[in-house]
Design an enzyme around this catalytic site. Structure first.
Site, short mmCIF file in Angstrom:
data_model
loop_
_atom_site.label_atom_id
_atom_site.label_comp_id
_atom_site.label_asym_id
_atom_site.label_seq_id
_atom_site.Cartn_x
_atom_site.Cartn_y
_atom_site.Cartn_z
N ASN A 18 12.26 12.59 -40.88
CA ASN A 18 12.93 13.68 -40.16
C ASN A 18 12.18 14.14 -38.91
O ASN A 18 12.78 14.76 -38.03
CB ASN A 18 13.22 14.87 -41.09
N ARG A 105 14.92 16.00 -50.63
CA ARG A 105 15.29 17.41 -50.76
C ARG A 105 16.64 17.54 -51.46
O ARG A 105 17.50 16.68 -51.31
CB ARG A 105 15.45 18.11 -49.40
N HIS A 201 -2.28 13.53 -46.82
CA HIS A 201 -2.64 14.21 -45.57
C HIS A 201 -3.93 14.97 -45.89
O HIS A 201 -3.94 15.80 -46.80
CB HIS A 201 -1.53 15.17 -45.15
N GLU A 204 -6.43 18.27 -42.22
CA GLU A 204 -5.68 18.75 -41.04
C GLU A 204 -6.17 20.14 -40.64
O GLU A 204 -5.94 20.60 -39.53
CB GLU A 204 -4.18 18.82 -41.35
N ASP A 286 5.33 11.90 -36.07
CA ASP A 286 6.70 12.40 -35.86
C ASP A 286 7.07 12.07 -34.42
O ASP A 286 6.91 12.89 -33.51
CB ASP A 286 6.71 13.93 -36.04
P1 IMP Z 1 10.83 14.43 -43.92
O1 IMP Z 1 9.86 14.35 -45.07
O2 IMP Z 1 11.55 13.15 -43.66
O3 IMP Z 1 11.77 15.58 -44.08
O4 IMP Z 1 9.96 14.67 -42.59
C1 IMP Z 1 9.54 15.95 -42.16
C2 IMP Z 1 8.48 16.51 -43.08
O5 IMP Z 1 7.27 15.75 -42.97
C3 IMP Z 1 8.04 17.93 -42.71
O6 IMP Z 1 8.89 18.89 -43.28
C4 IMP Z 1 6.63 18.00 -43.31
O7 IMP Z 1 6.67 18.31 -44.67
C5 IMP Z 1 6.14 16.57 -43.16
N1 IMP Z 1 5.27 16.43 -41.98
C6 IMP Z 1 5.59 15.96 -40.77
N2 IMP Z 1 4.52 15.97 -39.95
C7 IMP Z 1 3.50 16.43 -40.68
C8 IMP Z 1 2.12 16.66 -40.38
O8 IMP Z 1 1.59 16.45 -39.27
N3 IMP Z 1 1.36 17.16 -41.40
C9 IMP Z 1 1.88 17.41 -42.63
N4 IMP Z 1 3.14 17.20 -42.93
C10 IMP Z 1 3.96 16.72 -41.97
ZN ZN Z 2 2.03 13.26 -41.17
#
Ligand code: IMP
Ligand code: ZN
Length: 346
Positions: A18, A105, A201, A204, A286
């Site tokens: 996402n 989700r 992760h 950070e 991202d």
């Molecule tokens: P999804 O898991 O496909 O919904 O991608 C977006 C999610 O990835 C966000 O809501 C975060 O939970 C996670 N995310 C994206 N970038 C980072 C980061 O730099 N650090 C930690 N979590 C991240």
């Molecule tokens: Zn990440």
């Protein structure tokens, strides 16, 4: 160097679905969601979604932008479209292998199970005949209730039995100021025991105790690793722990700068890790939010740290050693050798 970085067959090991949505993908998703009231706001949404140079938002603010992408991937159909368009973009950028990660989700139109099923089905069926090899990592979002993370692991363990050729690992991500790593250890241990690979992760924010706990857990890889080296708010103890562990680190240069974990490219810990021969791989994190691409990350890295083409090739070769789908190593390596032989003849 531009063309070289794009054509180099690269492996992407740190990309959140996402967070990777491009403007064009979001516009196509908007069309799909045309009747949900988002129609007139998507352009404004995208400007908020992207965190470019000079943006004032801090690390915690950055986590709010994912809600924008989430509002466009609430149905299985939209999730499928988002996955296919994003994979195609990575392919067009010269990636030959990707481990795409996402946190399943519950939405008003889809359960966590349907979320996982949709991702696996889309990657298996490959309806658009993509040549990039996609693998799936399911993310636990540490800022969500523990029960959601546990359900993610339940689903991962269940689907791994039938689809080990697609589902390869579990990730712990989300806002690092929320949740405690120790609370997720039982679930992560279950995943590990079931045979799934683990990436965390890590570092950070400045939290040496958590970093040490994470390294002791012996994940297969970690992401970022900013606050580990003593120069970056870490200390000798955790830095030595990391070096001795030989755990590969997924480095995301632009992401760290946009979230202000690092002031500029020249100060990035890539240099310390590279010189200390810590295993590293470059990732985008991202690409939609941070307006980057994997070839751009390679290019920036070469410019900033004076790397030659041969060094970039070695980075790509090394990255292919840290992939979770170990069987794919030979294929990627052959592609890299072919590319290099052709390039040398030019
Ligand atoms: P999804 O898991 O496909 O919904 O991608 C977006 C999610 O990835 C966000 O809501 C975060 O939970 C996670 N995310 C994206 N970038 C980072 C980061 O730099 N650090 C930690 N979590 C991240
Ligand atoms: Zn990440």
């Amino acid at each position: 160097m531009d063309v070289f970085c794009r054509e180099l067959p690269k492996v992407e090991l740190h990309a959140h679905l996402n967070g990777s949505l491009s403007r064009s993908t979001m516009l196509q998703l908007r069309r799909l969601h045309a009747d949900t009231g988002l129609v007139d706001r998507t352009n404004a949404f995208f400007d908020e979604f992207q965190i470019g140079a000079g943006d004032k938002r801090n690390l915690s603010d950055c986590f709010q932008v994912f809600g924008i992408a989430h509002s466009l991937t609430t149905t299985p159909e939209a999730l499928k479209m988002a996955t296919l368009l994003t994979l195609k973009e990575f392919q067009d950028d010269g990636c030959c292998y990707i481990e795409l990660r996402s946190s399943p989700r519950n939405t008003p139109y889809m359960t966590q199970r349907q979320y996982v099923e949709t991702l696996i089905k889309t990657m298996r069926e490959n309806p658009n005949n993509l040549t990039i090899l996609p693998q799936l990592i399911l993310s636990i979002n540490r800022s969500c209730p523990l029960s959601e993370g546990e359900e993610t692991v339940n689903l991962a363990v269940e689907y791994y039995k039938n689809f080990p050729e697609i589902l390869v690992g579990i990730d712990l991500s989300g806002n690092p100021t929320a949740g405690r790593f120790q609370d997720f250890v039982p679930a992560l241990t279950r995943a590990k025991e079931a045979g799934l690979k683990i990436t965390l992760h890590c570092g950070e924010i400045c939290n040496p105790r958590e970093i040490s706990e994470m390294l002791k857990f012996k994940p297969d890889r970690i992401g970022h690793g900013v606050y580990i080296h003593p120069k970056f708010g870490g200390n000798e103890e955790i830095w030595n722990e990391l070096r001795n562990s030989k755990i590969p680190v997924e480095l995301c240069l632009t992401s760290n700068i946009r979230t202000k974990s690092i002031p500029d490219y020249n100060s990035h810990h890539f240099k310390e890790f590279y010189e200390a021969k810590v295993p590293i791989t470059l990732g985008t994190d991202d690409k939609g939010v941070f307006a980057t691409s994997l070839s751009q990350e390679y290019h920036i890295c070469a410019d900033t740290f004076q790397l030659q083409k041969r060094d970039l090739l070695d980075l790509a070769i090394n990255a292919s050693k840290y992939i979770f789908a170990e069987d794919a190593y030979e294929i990627i390596n052959n592609k890299l050798q072919l590319f290099w032989n052709k390039n040398e003849k030019k």
